[in-house]
Design a protein around this motif. Structure first.
Motif, mmCIF file in Angstrom:
data_model
loop_
_atom_site.group_PDB
_atom_site.id
_atom_site.type_symbol
_atom_site.label_atom_id
_atom_site.label_comp_id
_atom_site.label_asym_id
_atom_site.label_seq_id
_atom_site.Cartn_x
_atom_site.Cartn_y
_atom_site.Cartn_z
ATOM 1 N N CYS A 207 53.553 40.423 25.842
ATOM 2 C CA CYS A 207 53.040 39.572 26.929
ATOM 3 C C CYS A 207 53.347 40.186 28.295
ATOM 4 O O CYS A 207 52.516 40.136 29.201
ATOM 5 C CB CYS A 207 53.640 38.179 26.832
ATOM 6 S SG CYS A 207 53.029 37.225 25.444
ATOM 7 N N TRP A 208 54.537 40.752 28.434
ATOM 8 C CA TRP A 208 54.891 41.351 29.713
ATOM 9 C C TRP A 208 54.041 42.570 30.004
ATOM 10 O O TRP A 208 53.721 42.839 31.151
ATOM 11 C CB TRP A 208 56.375 41.689 29.748
ATOM 12 C CG TRP A 208 57.190 40.547 30.285
ATOM 13 C CD1 TRP A 208 56.876 39.224 30.213
ATOM 14 C CD2 TRP A 208 58.415 40.624 30.973
ATOM 15 N NE1 TRP A 208 57.843 38.483 30.813
ATOM 16 C CE2 TRP A 208 58.812 39.314 31.288
ATOM 17 C CE3 TRP A 208 59.234 41.666 31.345
ATOM 18 C CZ2 TRP A 208 59.976 39.021 31.964
ATOM 19 C CZ3 TRP A 208 60.402 41.373 32.017
ATOM 20 C CH2 TRP A 208 60.767 40.075 32.325
ATOM 21 N N GLY B 244 50.129 44.838 33.398
ATOM 22 C CA GLY B 244 48.787 45.407 33.530
ATOM 23 C C GLY B 244 47.957 44.615 34.521
ATOM 24 O O GLY B 244 47.234 45.171 35.345
ATOM 25 N N GLY B 245 48.069 43.298 34.434
ATOM 26 C CA GLY B 245 47.369 42.431 35.388
ATOM 27 C C GLY B 245 47.871 42.631 36.797
ATOM 28 O O GLY B 245 47.097 42.625 37.756
ATOM 29 N N GLY C 158 49.045 45.389 37.973
ATOM 30 C CA GLY C 158 48.435 46.637 38.406
ATOM 31 C C GLY C 158 47.003 46.426 38.855
ATOM 32 O O GLY C 158 46.575 46.981 39.869
ATOM 33 N N TYR C 159 46.278 45.591 38.124
ATOM 34 C CA TYR C 159 44.871 45.306 38.466
ATOM 35 C C TYR C 159 44.773 44.633 39.839
ATOM 36 O O TYR C 159 43.939 44.987 40.658
ATOM 37 C CB TYR C 159 44.241 44.437 37.396
ATOM 38 C CG TYR C 159 42.886 43.909 37.776
ATOM 39 C CD1 TYR C 159 41.760 44.722 37.713
ATOM 40 C CD2 TYR C 159 42.730 42.596 38.221
ATOM 41 C CE1 TYR C 159 40.516 44.244 38.084
ATOM 42 C CE2 TYR C 159 41.491 42.105 38.588
ATOM 43 C CZ TYR C 159 40.389 42.931 38.517
ATOM 44 O OH TYR C 159 39.171 42.456 38.896
ATOM 45 N N THR C 160 45.634 43.638 40.077
ATOM 46 C CA THR C 160 45.528 42.879 41.324
ATOM 47 C C THR C 160 46.099 43.635 42.520
ATOM 48 O O THR C 160 45.802 43.284 43.656
ATOM 49 C CB THR C 160 46.220 41.504 41.201
ATOM 50 O OG1 THR C 160 47.592 41.694 40.838
ATOM 51 C CG2 THR C 160 45.531 40.623 40.208
ATOM 52 N N HIS C 161 46.909 44.652 42.289
ATOM 53 C CA HIS C 161 47.493 45.399 43.395
ATOM 54 C C HIS C 161 46.735 46.684 43.737
ATOM 55 O O HIS C 161 47.061 47.348 44.700
ATOM 56 C CB HIS C 161 48.959 45.743 43.096
ATOM 57 C CG HIS C 161 49.846 44.552 43.205
ATOM 58 N ND1 HIS C 161 50.003 43.649 42.190
ATOM 59 C CD2 HIS C 161 50.630 44.112 44.219
ATOM 60 C CE1 HIS C 161 50.833 42.711 42.564
ATOM 61 N NE2 HIS C 161 51.233 42.958 43.785
ATOM 62 N N VAL C 162 45.745 47.016 42.937
ATOM 63 C CA VAL C 162 44.996 48.248 43.202
ATOM 64 C C VAL C 162 43.734 47.948 43.976
ATOM 65 O O VAL C 162 43.186 46.961 44.066
ATOM 66 C CB VAL C 162 44.635 48.951 41.862
ATOM 67 C CG1 VAL C 162 43.679 50.102 42.086
ATOM 68 C CG2 VAL C 162 45.908 49.441 41.220
#
Length: 133
Positions: free
Chosen positions: A120-121, A126-127, A129-133
């Motif tokens: 889960c972590w 990963g999420g 990373g998605y929201t910060h890129v």
């Protein structure tokens, strides 16, 4: 004083390992130390779950900058989902995932839930990373 007889067999020893070929014990100790270090490095991520709960259930008590930052994340995931995710559910879910993951990586929930929490972590990170890129 006892002296071994010349006919006594010498104890069998494995040749000393070099720095590039660690012994099984040394490799195990290094792996254990790495897991411990990673566990403590990830602890603040889990502790942020309490801040998610604060924003979910008592948003007026959370600092404005924190609410703004969290809101950007919620909006990004709402866009991915194609619908507006209610704040309480979004932050409550994230907080629960982070806190239960924190308990699991510290071994409080047993080995099978620790493995699930790690998975889960990875999704949460990963999420992130998605929201910060």
């Amino acid at each position: 004083e006892l002296h071994p007889s010349p006919a006594a067999p010498l104890p069998l020893r494995s040749p000393p390992s070099s720095w590039w070929q660690p012994s099984p014990w040394r490799a195990s100790a290094m792996a254990s130390g790495a897991v411990t270090a990673i566990t403590w490095l990830m602890t603040p991520v889990g502790l942020m779950g309490f801040m998610h709960w604060l924003v979910a259930f008592k948003p007026d008590l959370a600092p404005e900058k924190l609410r703004e930052k969290f809101e950007k994340t919620r909006q990004a995931w709402s866009k991915v989902a194609g619908m507006d995710i209610p704040s309480m559910y979004f932050y409550g879910f994230f907080g629960t995932c982070k806190i239960s993951g924190l308990l699991a990586i510290h071994g409080i929930m047993g080995p099978s839930l620790e493995l699930l929490a790690n998975a889960c972590w990875l999704v949460l990170l990963g999420g992130a990373g998605y929201t910060h890129v």
